[in-house]
Design an enzyme around this catalytic site. Sequence first.
Site, mmCIF file in Angstrom:
data_model
loop_
_atom_site.group_PDB
_atom_site.id
_atom_site.type_symbol
_atom_site.label_atom_id
_atom_site.label_comp_id
_atom_site.label_asym_id
_atom_site.label_seq_id
_atom_site.Cartn_x
_atom_site.Cartn_y
_atom_site.Cartn_z
ATOM 1 N N ASP A 130 0.863 -1.167 0.000
ATOM 2 C CA ASP A 130 0.000 0.000 0.000
ATOM 3 C C ASP A 130 0.911 1.233 0.000
ATOM 4 O OD1 ASP A 130 -2.329 1.668 0.542
ATOM 5 O OD2 ASP A 130 -1.484 1.828 2.560
ATOM 6 N N ASP A 151 -0.011 5.061 0.838
ATOM 7 C CA ASP A 151 -0.111 6.090 1.878
ATOM 8 C C ASP A 151 -0.255 5.467 3.258
ATOM 9 O OD1 ASP A 151 -0.027 8.040 -0.134
ATOM 10 O OD2 ASP A 151 -2.183 7.804 -0.485
ATOM 11 N N SER A 164 -8.725 7.763 -4.561
ATOM 12 C CA SER A 164 -10.037 8.308 -4.913
ATOM 13 C C SER A 164 -9.966 9.808 -5.160
ATOM 14 C CB SER A 164 -11.053 7.993 -3.818
ATOM 15 O OG SER A 164 -10.691 8.657 -2.625
ATOM 16 N N CYS A 212 -16.595 -0.089 -8.073
ATOM 17 C CA CYS A 212 -15.651 -0.797 -8.935
ATOM 18 C C CYS A 212 -15.176 -2.075 -8.228
ATOM 19 C CB CYS A 212 -14.442 0.085 -9.230
ATOM 20 S SG CYS A 212 -13.419 0.387 -7.777
ATOM 21 N N CYS A 248 -11.907 -2.729 -8.023
ATOM 22 C CA CYS A 248 -10.493 -2.561 -7.703
ATOM 23 C C CYS A 248 -10.243 -1.763 -6.428
ATOM 24 C CB CYS A 248 -9.728 -1.961 -8.883
ATOM 25 S SG CYS A 248 -10.424 -0.499 -9.643
HETATM 26 ZN ZN LIG Z 1 -11.437 1.041 -8.553
#
Ligand SMILES: [Zn+2]
Length: 558
Positions: free
Chosen positions: A42, A44, A87, A127, A129
Amino acid sequence: MRQDQEDPYQRRSAQVYAAADRAGSGSVASPRPVLYDAVLLDRDGTLIEDVPYNGDPEKVRPVPGARAALDRLRAAGLRLAVVTNQSGLARGYFTGEQMRAVHARVEELLGRFDAWLVCPHDDADGCDCRKPAPGLVYAAARELGTTPSRCVLVGDIGRDVGAAMAAGAAGVLVPTPVTRPEEVAAAGWVATDLPAAVAEILRRQQAVQPSTPPTEPVRTALVVRSDSAGDVLVTGPAIRAVAAGAERVVLLCGPRGRAAANLLPGVDEIIEHPLPWIDPAPGPVDPEAMRSLSARLGAVGADQAVVFTSFHQSALPLALLLRMAGIDRIAAISDDYPGSLLDVRHRVPVGVPEPERALSLAAAAGHRLPDGDEPVLRLRRDAVPPRPADVGDPGYVVLHPGSAASSRACPPEVATRIVGALADAGHRVLVTGGPDERAVTARVAAAGGTDLGGRTDLAGLAAIVADASAVVVGNTGPAHLAAAAGVPVVSLFAPTVPFGQWGPYRVPTVRLGDAAAPCRDTRAASCPVRGHPCLSGVDPGDVLDALRTLAVSGGGGR
Ligand SMILES: [Zn+2]
């Protein structure tokens, strides 16, 4: 739906099947049996300090020790990918160009990554993902030329671990001050910081490889796993490793593990005998029975014995019996001082998955999985009967409410609500259970499923599980049957034992239930807490969400 793999046990005519990677399209089987090919990170809060919606390269600050830790992974031949939810792209907080500038800065400070996988969506986009959905993990594995089960993901929040597990990858949680306590409780593997996570990844990878090859060839190996079906199933990879290094393998198991022992590849002969000091409700130790067992074990003529145990069991009483049977090479895990009872005294930190724990003992005894095999659970194909025709086409959901230990069973009223919700959502539900669980399965199935209570032995259950689109089950044998067949698991996991050790191994999984309930780590066989709170709060809607995360749709598809 099964991904048949090359059978390394042709000399035993034991066809094996495992489909642990069937969900990972584009999977590439590596000939080298290792735990991990790749580490997914990951961004952040894991690699760099979390600056919300950062589009400014100047604000990139690596976490302490990140560069050196990543270089250790690179030096060990592991491939690295970043898997990150951004996002801020969907919300317009920064542009793609700004994000790429941030990533260039990350590589400047931390070195090159083999792949970058970014979810640009928001929760509202639905989504597949955005973590905890597993899409980025599948994509990373594909891009790195491996399978999710050979990946381990390091992240700082529950979404990261959830995405890893839903793809069948391992997940390490490195909590920060913003990580929620329930996320820490639910994680099966927690490390204090990134360098510690990396050190443990490398240690586990190394632990399943023998440091020295066996000095003398092993003609007959005696392997031991007492206890129940699940215990025997999770020891399967280690037994295959011993089988790869021995001409003949004899397995000593108890009555409760016998049906599972019949399903294991690599076993030439089975001796069934109870070991009272292992059983949770132990019978008396009968001197005559022990003398007869000792004589039987002596007659095996084993030149090596490997005694597998759970973390709370002692191998030493049996080691004494084996010594008395004349066996002079004995290996076991023992925190207790073994004196001259063991030739290989192996020790394993708490938290290692049981299959890996056992594989590391096999390695300490000089054995590793053969090339072409994988550290996954497998069953002998020739030991699993055809699925009964009257259960319908593949693609149903199996719900198994019971467990030999009632503390790990799903409360019937919860199971009933789950069946109703699944049926309403268009799933075909088969409710399974043993002969003594018929009353419960009948009651649960009445909410909209088909009652198979008492219809199957363990092998028959394996056949039914293998053609399921998912299995909803507690911490009990059928969860491991599902893992062996590569069938996704919705794990209603009572935290009486550590999830990291006993969770479904290397198979797409969503964990439900209260991981911080007061029964945690009690190892209780019957629930010590009024109302069975760890599982009584499971919402049927969460099971439906879990199935969606696992890409299992109603109406029989998946
Ligand atoms: Zn996504």
